[in-house]
Design a protein around this motif. Structure first.
Motif, PDB file in Angstrom:
ATOM      1  N   ALA A 167     -27.300 -23.074   2.905  1.00 45.82           N
ATOM      2  CA  ALA A 167     -25.949 -23.193   2.336  1.00 45.82           C
ATOM      3  C   ALA A 167     -25.248 -21.841   2.357  1.00 45.82           C
ATOM      4  CB  ALA A 167     -26.037 -23.720   0.912  1.00 45.82           C
ATOM      5  N   GLU A 168     -23.997 -21.846   2.798  1.00 48.69           N
ATOM      6  CA  GLU A 168     -23.240 -20.597   2.930  1.00 48.69           C
ATOM      7  C   GLU A 168     -22.355 -20.379   1.709  1.00 48.69           C
ATOM      8  OE1 GLU A 168     -21.328 -17.875   6.326  1.00 48.69           O
ATOM      9  OE2 GLU A 168     -22.981 -19.270   6.519  1.00 48.69           O
ATOM     10  N   LEU A 169     -22.419 -19.155   1.187  1.00 51.25           N
ATOM     11  CA  LEU A 169     -21.606 -18.789   0.033  1.00 51.25           C
ATOM     12  C   LEU A 169     -20.510 -17.818   0.443  1.00 51.25           C
ATOM     13  CD1 LEU A 169     -24.300 -18.029  -2.709  1.00 51.25           C
ATOM     14  CD2 LEU A 169     -22.922 -20.088  -2.494  1.00 51.25           C
ATOM     15  N   LYS A 170     -19.355 -17.949  -0.193  1.00 55.17           N
ATOM     16  CA  LYS A 170     -18.281 -16.965  -0.067  1.00 55.17           C
ATOM     17  C   LYS A 170     -18.267 -16.160  -1.357  1.00 55.17           C
ATOM     18  CE  LYS A 170     -16.576 -18.372   3.913  1.00 55.17           C
ATOM     19  NZ  LYS A 170     -16.614 -17.535   5.130  1.00 55.17           N
ATOM     20  N   LEU A 171     -18.429 -14.859  -1.241  1.00 55.30           N
ATOM     21  CA  LEU A 171     -18.556 -14.001  -2.414  1.00 55.30           C
ATOM     22  C   LEU A 171     -17.508 -12.896  -2.404  1.00 55.30           C
ATOM     23  CD1 LEU A 171     -22.438 -13.445  -2.425  1.00 55.30           C
ATOM     24  CD2 LEU A 171     -21.153 -15.039  -3.858  1.00 55.30           C
ATOM     25  N   ALA A 172     -16.996 -12.573  -3.579  1.00 57.03           N
ATOM     26  CA  ALA A 172     -16.107 -11.416  -3.737  1.00 57.03           C
ATOM     27  C   ALA A 172     -16.654 -10.558  -4.868  1.00 57.03           C
ATOM     28  CB  ALA A 172     -14.676 -11.850  -4.036  1.00 57.03           C
ATOM     29  N   TYR A 173     -16.667  -9.268  -4.646  1.00 55.74           N
ATOM     30  CA  TYR A 173     -17.212  -8.305  -5.618  1.00 55.74           C
ATOM     31  C   TYR A 173     -16.152  -7.919  -6.624  1.00 55.74           C
ATOM     32  CZ  TYR A 173     -19.679  -4.099  -7.261  1.00 55.74           C
ATOM     33  OH  TYR A 173     -20.306  -3.143  -8.025  1.00 55.74           O
ATOM     34  N   ILE A 174     -16.539  -7.772  -7.863  1.00 56.90           N
ATOM     35  CA  ILE A 174     -15.583  -7.550  -8.943  1.00 56.90           C
ATOM     36  C   ILE A 174     -14.689  -6.332  -8.702  1.00 56.90           C
ATOM     37  CG2 ILE A 174     -17.244  -6.241 -10.328  1.00 56.90           C
ATOM     38  CD1 ILE A 174     -14.459  -8.632 -11.589  1.00 56.90           C
ATOM     39  N   ASP A 175     -15.235  -5.246  -8.151  1.00 63.18           N
ATOM     40  CA  ASP A 175     -14.402  -4.061  -7.919  1.00 63.18           C
ATOM     41  C   ASP A 175     -13.334  -4.308  -6.861  1.00 63.18           C
ATOM     42  OD1 ASP A 175     -16.017  -2.894  -9.765  1.00 63.18           O
ATOM     43  OD2 ASP A 175     -16.702  -1.239  -8.519  1.00 63.18           O
ATOM     44  N   ASP A 176     -13.655  -5.131  -5.850  1.00 63.62           N
ATOM     45  CA  ASP A 176     -12.653  -5.488  -4.846  1.00 63.62           C
ATOM     46  C   ASP A 176     -11.569  -6.367  -5.468  1.00 63.62           C
ATOM     47  OD1 ASP A 176     -14.001  -4.140  -2.770  1.00 63.62           O
ATOM     48  OD2 ASP A 176     -15.323  -5.852  -2.440  1.00 63.62           O
ATOM     49  N   VAL A 177     -11.971  -7.225  -6.390  1.00 63.25           N
ATOM     50  CA  VAL A 177     -11.008  -8.057  -7.111  1.00 63.25           C
ATOM     51  C   VAL A 177     -10.077  -7.190  -7.951  1.00 63.25           C
ATOM     52  CG1 VAL A 177     -10.729  -9.860  -8.856  1.00 63.25           C
ATOM     53  CG2 VAL A 177     -12.551 -10.050  -7.145  1.00 63.25           C
ATOM     54  N   LEU A 178     -10.647  -6.246  -8.666  1.00 67.46           N
ATOM     55  CA  LEU A 178      -9.830  -5.370  -9.520  1.00 67.46           C
ATOM     56  C   LEU A 178      -8.845  -4.554  -8.694  1.00 67.46           C
ATOM     57  CD1 LEU A 178     -12.503  -4.001 -12.031  1.00 67.46           C
ATOM     58  CD2 LEU A 178     -11.071  -6.037 -12.224  1.00 67.46           C
ATOM     59  N   GLU A 179      -9.305  -4.059  -7.560  1.00 68.26           N
ATOM     60  CA  GLU A 179      -8.416  -3.270  -6.698  1.00 68.26           C
ATOM     61  C   GLU A 179      -7.204  -4.104  -6.276  1.00 68.26           C
ATOM     62  OE1 GLU A 179      -8.579  -0.892  -2.399  1.00 68.26           O
ATOM     63  OE2 GLU A 179     -10.444  -1.371  -3.463  1.00 68.26           O
ATOM     64  N   GLU A 180      -7.449  -5.355  -5.934  1.00 67.92           N
ATOM     65  CA  GLU A 180      -6.361  -6.237  -5.528  1.00 67.92           C
ATOM     66  C   GLU A 180      -5.452  -6.576  -6.710  1.00 67.92           C
ATOM     67  OE1 GLU A 180      -3.694  -8.703  -3.749  1.00 67.92           O
ATOM     68  OE2 GLU A 180      -5.069  -7.269  -2.823  1.00 67.92           O
ATOM     69  N   PHE A 181      -6.031  -6.792  -7.884  1.00 68.79           N
ATOM     70  CA  PHE A 181      -5.224  -7.126  -9.060  1.00 68.79           C
ATOM     71  C   PHE A 181      -4.294  -5.968  -9.443  1.00 68.79           C
ATOM     72  CE2 PHE A 181      -7.917 -10.697 -11.214  1.00 68.79           C
ATOM     73  CZ  PHE A 181      -7.708 -11.492 -10.091  1.00 68.79           C
ATOM     74  N   VAL A 182      -4.777  -4.752  -9.298  1.00 66.19           N
ATOM     75  CA  VAL A 182      -3.922  -3.591  -9.589  1.00 66.19           C
ATOM     76  C   VAL A 182      -2.780  -3.521  -8.580  1.00 66.19           C
ATOM     77  CG1 VAL A 182      -3.846  -1.071  -9.693  1.00 66.19           C
ATOM     78  CG2 VAL A 182      -5.732  -2.297 -10.767  1.00 66.19           C
ATOM     79  N   LYS A 183      -3.056  -3.888  -7.337  1.00 68.38           N
ATOM     80  CA  LYS A 183      -1.985  -3.940  -6.336  1.00 68.38           C
ATOM     81  C   LYS A 183      -0.932  -4.969  -6.728  1.00 68.38           C
ATOM     82  CE  LYS A 183      -2.984  -4.059  -1.991  1.00 68.38           C
ATOM     83  NZ  LYS A 183      -3.630  -4.482  -0.718  1.00 68.38           N
ATOM     84  N   ALA A 184      -1.383  -6.113  -7.254  1.00 65.31           N
ATOM     85  CA  ALA A 184      -0.429  -7.128  -7.704  1.00 65.31           C
ATOM     86  C   ALA A 184       0.391  -6.606  -8.876  1.00 65.31           C
ATOM     87  CB  ALA A 184      -1.176  -8.401  -8.101  1.00 65.31           C
ATOM     88  N   LEU A 185      -0.252  -5.880  -9.777  1.00 64.84           N
ATOM     89  CA  LEU A 185       0.444  -5.275 -10.909  1.00 64.84           C
ATOM     90  C   LEU A 185       1.555  -4.342 -10.429  1.00 64.84           C
ATOM     91  CD1 LEU A 185       0.672  -4.635 -13.975  1.00 64.84           C
ATOM     92  CD2 LEU A 185      -1.177  -2.967 -13.659  1.00 64.84           C
ATOM     93  N   LYS A 186       1.303  -3.689  -9.294  1.00 72.19           N
ATOM     94  CA  LYS A 186       2.279  -2.770  -8.708  1.00 72.19           C
ATOM     95  C   LYS A 186       3.218  -3.477  -7.729  1.00 72.19           C
ATOM     96  CE  LYS A 186      -0.827   1.190  -9.188  1.00 72.19           C
ATOM     97  NZ  LYS A 186      -1.642   2.235  -8.499  1.00 72.19           N
ATOM     98  N   ARG A 187       3.138  -4.825  -7.692  1.00 70.51           N
ATOM     99  CA  ARG A 187       4.006  -5.696  -6.876  1.00 70.51           C
ATOM    100  C   ARG A 187       3.742  -5.553  -5.381  1.00 70.51           C
ATOM    101  NH1 ARG A 187       4.788  -5.369 -11.779  1.00 70.51           N
ATOM    102  NH2 ARG A 187       6.678  -6.116 -12.855  1.00 70.51           N
ATOM    103  N   ILE A 188       2.505  -5.214  -5.007  1.00 72.92           N
ATOM    104  CA  ILE A 188       2.171  -5.146  -3.577  1.00 72.92           C
ATOM    105  C   ILE A 188       0.887  -5.941  -3.310  1.00 72.92           C
ATOM    106  CG2 ILE A 188       3.345  -3.010  -2.934  1.00 72.92           C
ATOM    107  CD1 ILE A 188       0.755  -1.488  -3.542  1.00 72.92           C
ATOM    108  N   PRO A 189       0.884  -7.239  -3.665  1.00 75.74           N
ATOM    109  CA  PRO A 189      -0.335  -8.028  -3.487  1.00 75.74           C
ATOM    110  C   PRO A 189      -0.591  -8.371  -2.025  1.00 75.74           C
ATOM    111  CG  PRO A 189       1.446  -9.449  -4.129  1.00 75.74           C
ATOM    112  CD  PRO A 189       2.005  -8.054  -4.164  1.00 75.74           C
ATOM    113  N   SER A 190      -1.836  -8.738  -1.732  1.00 71.28           N
ATOM    114  CA  SER A 190      -2.169  -9.280  -0.411  1.00 71.28           C
ATOM    115  C   SER A 190      -1.850 -10.772  -0.465  1.00 71.28           C
ATOM    116  CB  SER A 190      -3.656  -9.060  -0.111  1.00 71.28           C
ATOM    117  OG  SER A 190      -3.980  -7.680  -0.175  1.00 71.28           O
ATOM    118  N   LYS A 191      -0.924 -11.213   0.370  1.00 75.75           N
ATOM    119  CA  LYS A 191      -0.423 -12.569   0.209  1.00 75.75           C
ATOM    120  C   LYS A 191      -0.247 -13.265   1.552  1.00 75.75           C
ATOM    121  CE  LYS A 191       2.941 -14.991  -2.719  1.00 75.75           C
ATOM    122  NZ  LYS A 191       4.073 -14.807  -3.652  1.00 75.75           N
ATOM    123  N   THR A 192      -0.649 -14.533   1.603  1.00 79.53           N
ATOM    124  CA  THR A 192      -0.425 -15.386   2.770  1.00 79.53           C
ATOM    125  C   THR A 192       0.202 -16.687   2.282  1.00 79.53           C
ATOM    126  OG1 THR A 192      -2.363 -14.459   3.906  1.00 79.53           O
ATOM    127  CG2 THR A 192      -1.489 -16.553   4.723  1.00 79.53           C
TER     128      THR A 192
END
Length: 370
Positions: A167-192
């Motif tokens: 079974a294949e898992l998709k995983l995201a590490y908490i520090d990578d999540v936080l880095e992205e959330f701070v970008k969203a806070l600064k209005r520059i999120p990664s968005k599709t």
């Protein structure tokens, strides 16, 4: 200073986010948890400039609690923001399960639609993240993610279940999540399209995940250092260490002791060599051998020593005097017989690196006095 409201602030993501925001200088944080009242939430919504809506339910006792925990609170939050004429941007954590037809996924999908409709109605910026499985420090075993469960159990010799190793898992590490959330806070999120995303997501089979975590535990015996050049392995190892029992942070090494002192292997790697600690008593000489391909680095960290070299086809002796008072690395070239002598009055402690882990079947070590 931006005033930030965080719901679910004591959860896995919330706890990590709060710490990181404070690290980055954000001090006006309104923290909302289950212990807070709706009156407090209303007060927070009067003053906040940004909302991280992380609160939710993923393992309730009854299925109907999914909607209550994942939709009703979102509805109440938006209702209070609207009541207080607060158009703060809102980041909400949804799940990749929102694409599936199950109770949890339906509740997450409903929360997404609620926020999208609110955004269209009010013009509020909405950042919707469909998160994969998350892992990292402060996650809860048997609750947040299978990584937490495996790390916790393996560190304690508790049996684990692997129903489908492929079974294949998709995983995201908490520090990578936080880095992205701070970008969203600064209005520059990664968005599709309508959805925001965590740029770094790892894929791993369940069986591989288990073997990797088990190897972390065995590394105390094998001394093998996990491959820190692999991003996922590096993050998993950090996560595993955070689950060590409080009385099991340390472990013993095998010291090879004789009347000259001791020699102790510390770390091994498949491609970066081996690190050992050598202790010599006053007046003791160690070495008097040379290598074809094997090469070393000596670093004296305590005491006084004399490292002597002689090219095997020469009579000239080269000497380097070393001391723990001034840290100096000495390379040990191939084709030179060499020795290290403790010329001080205390134990000589030397950190030794060799470019290959010791193989008793191919020692590449020939005795020859300097």
């Amino acid at each position: 200073m931006t005033k930030i409201l965080i719901t679910g602030a004591s959860g896995f993501v919330g706890k990590n986010l709060v710490v990181e925001l404070r690290n980055q200088g954000y001090s006006d944080l309104f923290l909302f948890n289950r212990s807070n009242s709706m009156e407090q939430l209303e007060e927070f919504t009067k003053h906040c400039d940004f909302v991280f809506h992380l609160a939710g339910v993923n393992r309730p006792e009854k299925e109907e609690e999914f909607m209550e925990g994942n939709l009703n609170l979102t509805s109440k939050l938006l209702e209070l923001l609207k009541k207080n004429n607060n158009s703060s941007p809102i980041l909400i954590t949804s799940s990749i399960q929102a694409e599936k037809d199950n109770a949890y996924g339906k509740s997450k999908k409903a929360g997404e639609e609620l926020l999208f409709n609110y955004s269209r109605e009010t013009g509020t910026e909405a950042f919707v993240y469909r998160l994969p499985n998350l892992f990292g420090k402060w996650s809860k075993p048997n609750y947040n993610t299978v990584v937490a469960t495996y790390c916790y159990n393996i560190a304690r010799d508790i049996e684990i279940q692997v129903n489908n190793p492929e079974a294949e898992l998709k995983l995201a590490y908490i520090d990578d999540v936080l880095e992205e959330f701070v970008k969203a806070l600064k209005r520059i999120p990664s968005k599709t399209g309508d959805y925001c995303e965590i740029p770094v997501v790892h894929s791993v089979k369940l069986g591989e995940l288990v073997n990797t975590i088990k190897a972390f535990k065995e590394s105390r015996k094998t001394l093998n250092v996990p491959n820190m050049g692999d991003s996922l392995t590096k993050k998993l190892y950090s996560t595993y260490l955070s689950f060590l029992p409080k009385d099991n942070f340390s472990y013993d090494l095998k010291m090879n002791i004789d009347n000259r002192g001791s020699f102790t292997e510390f770390l091994r790697t498949p491609d970066r060599g081996q690190v050992s600690v050598n202790i010599s008593k006053p007046g003791i000489t160690k070495g008097n051998h040379w290598h074809h391909t094997k090469n070393e680095k000596f670093l004296v960290v305590s005491g006084e020593g004399l490292i002597r070299f002689r090219n095997i086809d020469s009579d000239k002796v080269i000497e380097y005097r070393v001391s723990g008072e001034t840290l100096e690395v000495v390379d040990i070239p191939t084709g030179y017989t060499h020795s290290i002598v403790n010329v001080g009055e205390m134990d000589l402690v030397t950190i030794m690196w060799v470019n290959e882990s010791f193989d008793p079947t191919k020692p590449d070590t020939t005795f020859l006095e300097v």
